[in-house]
Design a protein around this motif. Structure first.
Motif, PDB file in Angstrom:
ATOM      1  N   ASP A   1      26.681 -32.565  45.781  1.00 34.03           N
ATOM      2  CA  ASP A   1      25.824 -33.498  46.515  1.00 34.03           C
ATOM      3  C   ASP A   1      26.443 -33.812  47.883  1.00 34.03           C
ATOM      4  O   ASP A   1      27.668 -33.843  48.033  1.00 34.03           O
ATOM      5  CB  ASP A   1      25.658 -34.814  45.749  1.00 34.03           C
ATOM      6  N   PRO A   2      25.602 -34.084  48.878  1.00 28.21           N
ATOM      7  CA  PRO A   2      26.140 -34.456  50.191  1.00 28.21           C
ATOM      8  C   PRO A   2      26.697 -35.882  50.189  1.00 28.21           C
ATOM      9  O   PRO A   2      26.146 -36.775  49.553  1.00 28.21           O
ATOM     10  CB  PRO A   2      24.932 -34.348  51.117  1.00 28.21           C
ATOM     11  N   VAL A   3      27.816 -36.048  50.892  1.00 32.05           N
ATOM     12  CA  VAL A   3      28.416 -37.368  51.086  1.00 32.05           C
ATOM     13  C   VAL A   3      28.705 -37.553  52.566  1.00 32.05           C
ATOM     14  O   VAL A   3      28.845 -36.597  53.322  1.00 32.05           O
ATOM     15  CB  VAL A   3      29.717 -37.570  50.266  1.00 32.05           C
ATOM     16  N   ARG A   4      28.777 -38.801  52.948  1.00 31.88           N
ATOM     17  CA  ARG A   4      29.135 -39.178  54.319  1.00 31.88           C
ATOM     18  C   ARG A   4      30.513 -39.827  54.246  1.00 31.88           C
ATOM     19  O   ARG A   4      30.716 -40.800  53.524  1.00 31.88           O
ATOM     20  CB  ARG A   4      28.116 -40.161  54.876  1.00 31.88           C
ATOM     21  N   VAL A   5      31.455 -39.290  55.003  1.00 32.61           N
ATOM     22  CA  VAL A   5      32.798 -39.859  55.087  1.00 32.61           C
ATOM     23  C   VAL A   5      32.943 -40.455  56.474  1.00 32.61           C
ATOM     24  O   VAL A   5      32.775 -39.754  57.482  1.00 32.61           O
ATOM     25  CB  VAL A   5      33.888 -38.797  54.826  1.00 32.61           C
ATOM     26  N   SER A   6      33.228 -41.747  56.523  1.00 29.39           N
ATOM     27  CA  SER A   6      33.355 -42.455  57.799  1.00 29.39           C
ATOM     28  C   SER A   6      34.714 -43.133  57.877  1.00 29.39           C
ATOM     29  O   SER A   6      35.239 -43.612  56.873  1.00 29.39           O
ATOM     30  CB  SER A   6      32.274 -43.535  57.928  1.00 29.39           C
ATOM     31  N   THR A   7      35.248 -43.175  59.085  1.00 29.78           N
ATOM     32  CA  THR A   7      36.450 -43.954  59.368  1.00 29.78           C
ATOM     33  C   THR A   7      36.148 -44.798  60.602  1.00 29.78           C
ATOM     34  O   THR A   7      35.034 -44.761  61.132  1.00 29.78           O
ATOM     35  CB  THR A   7      37.673 -43.045  59.644  1.00 29.78           C
ATOM     36  N   ARG A   8      37.129 -45.504  61.065  1.00 28.63           N
ATOM     37  CA  ARG A   8      36.942 -46.322  62.265  1.00 28.63           C
ATOM     38  C   ARG A   8      36.735 -45.461  63.515  1.00 28.63           C
ATOM     39  O   ARG A   8      36.392 -45.959  64.572  1.00 28.63           O
ATOM     40  CB  ARG A   8      38.137 -47.255  62.443  1.00 28.63           C
ATOM     41  N   ARG A   9      36.925 -44.148  63.393  1.00 27.07           N
ATOM     42  CA  ARG A   9      36.831 -43.253  64.542  1.00 27.07           C
ATOM     43  C   ARG A   9      35.635 -42.302  64.516  1.00 27.07           C
ATOM     44  O   ARG A   9      35.344 -41.651  65.501  1.00 27.07           O
ATOM     45  CB  ARG A   9      38.128 -42.448  64.657  1.00 27.07           C
ATOM     46  N   GLY A  10      34.954 -42.181  63.385  1.00 29.34           N
ATOM     47  CA  GLY A  10      33.828 -41.254  63.348  1.00 29.34           C
ATOM     48  C   GLY A  10      33.297 -41.023  61.949  1.00 29.34           C
ATOM     49  O   GLY A  10      33.741 -41.656  60.985  1.00 29.34           O
ATOM     50  N   THR A  11      32.350 -40.088  61.845  1.00 29.31           N
ATOM     51  CA  THR A  11      31.649 -39.800  60.589  1.00 29.31           C
ATOM     52  C   THR A  11      31.388 -38.304  60.488  1.00 29.31           C
ATOM     53  O   THR A  11      31.061 -37.663  61.490  1.00 29.31           O
ATOM     54  CB  THR A  11      30.300 -40.546  60.548  1.00 29.31           C
TER      55      THR A  11
ATOM     56  N   PRO B   1      43.468 -49.239  53.907  1.00 28.98           N
ATOM     57  CA  PRO B   1      42.149 -49.507  53.313  1.00 28.98           C
ATOM     58  C   PRO B   1      41.853 -51.008  53.274  1.00 28.98           C
ATOM     59  O   PRO B   1      42.762 -51.836  53.173  1.00 28.98           O
ATOM     60  CB  PRO B   1      42.279 -48.942  51.904  1.00 28.98           C
ATOM     61  N   ASP B   2      40.564 -51.346  53.375  1.00 29.50           N
ATOM     62  CA  ASP B   2      40.124 -52.731  53.298  1.00 29.50           C
ATOM     63  C   ASP B   2      38.726 -52.749  52.676  1.00 29.50           C
ATOM     64  O   ASP B   2      38.268 -51.725  52.152  1.00 29.50           O
ATOM     65  CB  ASP B   2      40.156 -53.393  54.681  1.00 29.50           C
ATOM     66  N   ALA B   3      38.039 -53.866  52.746  1.00 30.59           N
ATOM     67  CA  ALA B   3      36.722 -53.980  52.117  1.00 30.59           C
ATOM     68  C   ALA B   3      35.696 -53.033  52.750  1.00 30.59           C
ATOM     69  O   ALA B   3      34.844 -52.491  52.048  1.00 30.59           O
ATOM     70  CB  ALA B   3      36.225 -55.426  52.220  1.00 30.59           C
ATOM     71  N   GLU B   4      35.783 -52.824  54.063  1.00 31.63           N
ATOM     72  CA  GLU B   4      34.822 -51.944  54.733  1.00 31.63           C
ATOM     73  C   GLU B   4      35.158 -50.464  54.543  1.00 31.63           C
ATOM     74  O   GLU B   4      34.271 -49.623  54.424  1.00 31.63           O
ATOM     75  CB  GLU B   4      34.763 -52.261  56.226  1.00 31.63           C
ATOM     76  N   TYR B   5      36.435 -50.149  54.525  1.00 31.23           N
ATOM     77  CA  TYR B   5      36.915 -48.768  54.360  1.00 31.23           C
ATOM     78  C   TYR B   5      37.887 -48.732  53.176  1.00 31.23           C
ATOM     79  O   TYR B   5      39.101 -48.737  53.365  1.00 31.23           O
ATOM     80  CB  TYR B   5      37.602 -48.288  55.638  1.00 31.23           C
TER      81      TYR B   5
END
Length: 129
Positions: free
Chosen positions: A56-66, A2-6
């Motif tokens: 509620d809907p959420v968006r889960v993103s990684t460096r590889r997709g969403t 994990p980092d600031a973006e993820y």
């Protein structure tokens, strides 16, 4: 990591009702009725921090997709972690995870990676579709 973006940790796994890829259990009408769609398991604290409520809907993103899926409050999930079951092709969790191989067993590291979890508002959801 994990980092600031993820800043979250994504972990994947099975559900009681669906296991492996869901190839058989998703065809079992009783099991599929119990767990008809993918969810993101989040702690009470994470849900509050995101300003959402369960369902509620959420968006889960990684460096590889969403993927977009509904939030589920799960008090067994620690703050800062999101759990996604991997039996749902419509929210293919393993496409988000790290495909790096263990140097000895050559097993992919599908169980842990950095992620971002965001609230999805209807304007964003409609625009994305």
């Amino acid at each position: 990591m994990p980092d600031a973006e993820y800043p979250f940790i994504l972990t994947t796994g099975r559900q009681l009702e669906h296991w492996h890829t869901g190839a058989m259990t998703r065809r079992a009408s009783t099991l599929d009725a119990l767990e008809p769609g993918p969810v993101a398991g989040l702690s009470r604290g994470t849900i509050a921090g995101l300003g959402i409520k369960a369902g509620d809907p959420v968006r889960v993103s990684t460096r590889r997709g969403t993927v977009e899926l509904d939030a589920r409050q799960d008090d067994s999930v620690p703050d800062g972690v999101v759990f996604i079951p991997f039996a749902f092709v419509e929210a293919a969790a393993n496409l988000l995870t790290n495909p790096a191989l263990d140097p000895f067993g050559k097993i992919p590291e599908f169980k842990y990676c950095a992620a971002k979890v965001e609230k999805v508002d209807e304007a964003t959801r409609v625009a994305a579709e």
